[in-house]
Design an enzyme around this catalytic site. Structure first.
Site, PDB file in Angstrom:
ATOM      1  N   HIS A 171       0.822  -1.215   0.000  1.00  0.00           N
ATOM      2  CA  HIS A 171       0.000   0.000   0.000  1.00  0.00           C
ATOM      3  C   HIS A 171       0.855   1.263   0.000  1.00  0.00           C
ATOM      4  CE1 HIS A 171      -3.519   2.354   0.268  1.00  0.00           C
ATOM      5  NE2 HIS A 171      -4.270   1.536   0.982  1.00  0.00           N
ATOM      6  N   ASP A 387      -9.936  -8.919 -17.159  1.00  0.00           N
ATOM      7  CA  ASP A 387     -10.042 -10.026 -18.121  1.00  0.00           C
ATOM      8  C   ASP A 387      -8.654 -10.326 -18.689  1.00  0.00           C
ATOM      9  OD1 ASP A 387     -10.606 -11.825 -20.132  1.00  0.00           O
ATOM     10  OD2 ASP A 387     -12.289 -10.685 -20.954  1.00  0.00           O
TER      11      ASP A 387
END
Length: 458
Positions: A171, A387
């Site tokens: 992060h 995808d």
């Protein structure tokens, strides 16, 4: 069909998954071509102590993609996102408390695994994470946070021909927007190896350097602790935590908006954040005089002057803060809570962000979590559209449920939200009840004042 009126046991059931088998040792995937060798400054927004963890995503796909193709595409993606192939280290000054990022091309850790599990079997118990899901992300044996590569990936092939993809992204290097940008680049280069990325990553963090001399021009309640008082954090950590998940459909969100009297134009996030905050406090039932806060991450890329460049991959968010008393929040209607959220958002200007950066330069303060609910939205980032060439995911979410609240996208419904967070076991059913009580024609059978209200000291 709504999930809101199902019993909590049915809602949260999540089966243990089998152990993963690793056919080979994990490898380090390095950038496909030479990348800049430099030490990258981490801004005070990157380097906050409460961000010293990894954002862990879990994806389930019906059809697997060749592991070699995923690794090759990752190598190409790391040319553009080369900081993820570097290493964090303690920098000079601040007594070693400030980190910097060494861009040395050392590589991302990439593990291949197999599990005797089908995608459908996983999905049957996927309403909430459980501890066994941690098997799906390779555990790096390291002495400290800085010794873990900024990017860790595990691709787990399933017995049905599907796959589970887990990533852990430091992060301090990226926020949710930056991670989504990277994941989409990796997916695109997997399905279309010669594609040009639609957005170039921008890695310079000096745009968020503190001013000289620092000027703290605003109060920052999100970073300041209240006077000594009973605090919720002690109670929240006093019992085993249970993950609670509620999906809010488009119609239910509209219903919540319509309950706002007098009429108030608001976003789906604003009304849901207000609703979950009030539900959380009702379930905890703390003393009426207690001061409480709602902290929520807010993207500031376009709030700054000038705006941060497109493709900015570092942390470009701050925690906005709404604050009130328990009595005011509970006795008032939704209108009051939504107005608090909107006012918190409106305060986050360029000057406010710069003031926060300067405050963090002078004092290494942390967010006030003593009596605060923290919400992190993972919606509107396209995370559910990833995808790699064999179709979009069947499931997208975190590897683990935490004590802070996530708003997650819902596969197949762009306007729905799933709320996921862990709460003390004694209030789990009550919290679920308050989150869902006015959204269906029938209640889920939990009395207004019943079950598990363990905090009230009066």
């Amino acid at each position: 069909m709504s999930t809101c009126n199902k019993p909590i046991d049915a809602m949260t059931k999540s089966a243990e998954i089998p152990d993963c088998y690793y056919p080979k040792e994990p490898i380090l995937v390095t950038p496909a071509t030479p990348t800049p060798a430099r030490t990258l400054y981490l801004s005070n927004l990157d380097d906050q102590k409460f961000l010293r963890f990894s954002i862990k995503y879990l994806y389930v796909f019906r059809k697997s993609v060749a592991v070699a193709a995923l690794a090759a595409a990752l190598s190409r993606a790391l040319v553009e996102y080369y900081p993820l192939a570097g290493r964090i280290r303690a920098g000079a000054g601040h007594d070693g408390e400030k980190f910097e990022l060494v861009c040395n091309g050392e590589g991302a850790l990439f593990a291949e695994a197999f599990a005797d599990l089908t995608a459908d079997k996983f999905l049957q118990g996927a309403r909430r994470p459980n501890r066994s899901w941690r098997k799906l992300l390779f555990r790096v044996e390291a002495q400290s946070f800085v010794d873990v590569p900024p990017l860790v990936v595990q691709v787990t092939r399933l017995s049905c021909g599907g796959m589970i993809l887990c990533t852990a992204i430091n992060h301090c290097v990226c926020d949710a927007i930056g991670t989504a940008q990277f994941l989409h680049a990796w997916a695109l280069l997997t399905s279309k190896p010669n594609a040009h990325l639609p957005v170039n990553a921008f890695h310079g963090r000096c745009l968020l350097k503190p001013r000289s001399p620092p000027r703290i021009e605003f109060p920052h309640p999100e970073l300041s602790s209240p006077p000594p008082q009973e605090n919720l954090a002690q109670f929240l950590l006093s019992q085993p935590l249970v993950a609670v998940s509620v999906t809010f459909t488009t119609a239910q969100i509209l219903h919540l908006k319509q309950q706002c009297v007098p009429s108030l134009k608001c976003t789906s996030f604003e009304v849901l954040a207000s609703h979950v905050w009030r539900s959380w406090i009702k379930a905890l039932d703390p003393p009426a005089s207690l001061r409480i806060k709602l902290l929520f991450s807010m993207n500031v890329r376009k709030n700054l002057e000038p705006e941060l460049p497109p493709g900015y991959s570092g942390n470009g968010f701050v925690l906005a803060c709404a604050e009130t008393s328990v009595e005011e929040l509970i006795s008032s209607n939704t209108y009051y809570a939504i107005k608090l959220v909107q006012e918190a958002k409106s305060r986050v200007s360029d000057g406010y962000v710069r003031s926060m950066i300067d405050l963090l330069e002078e004092r290494r303060v942390k967010p006030d979590l003593s009596s605060s609910l923290v919400i992190s939205p993972w919606t509107k980032l396209g995370l559910e559209e990833l995808d790699f060439g064999e179709g979009r995911p069947l499931h997208m979410g975190p590897v683990a449920s935490e004590i802070y609240c996530l708003f997650l996208p819902v596969i197949g419904d762009l306007h729905a939200f799933t709320m996921l967070m862990s709460v003390p076991q004694g209030i789990a059913e009550t919290f679920h009840h308050y989150c869902s009580k006015d959204l269906d024609d029938t209640e889920n059978g939990i009395a207004e004042n019943g079950g598990g209200r363990g905090y009230n000291k009066n």
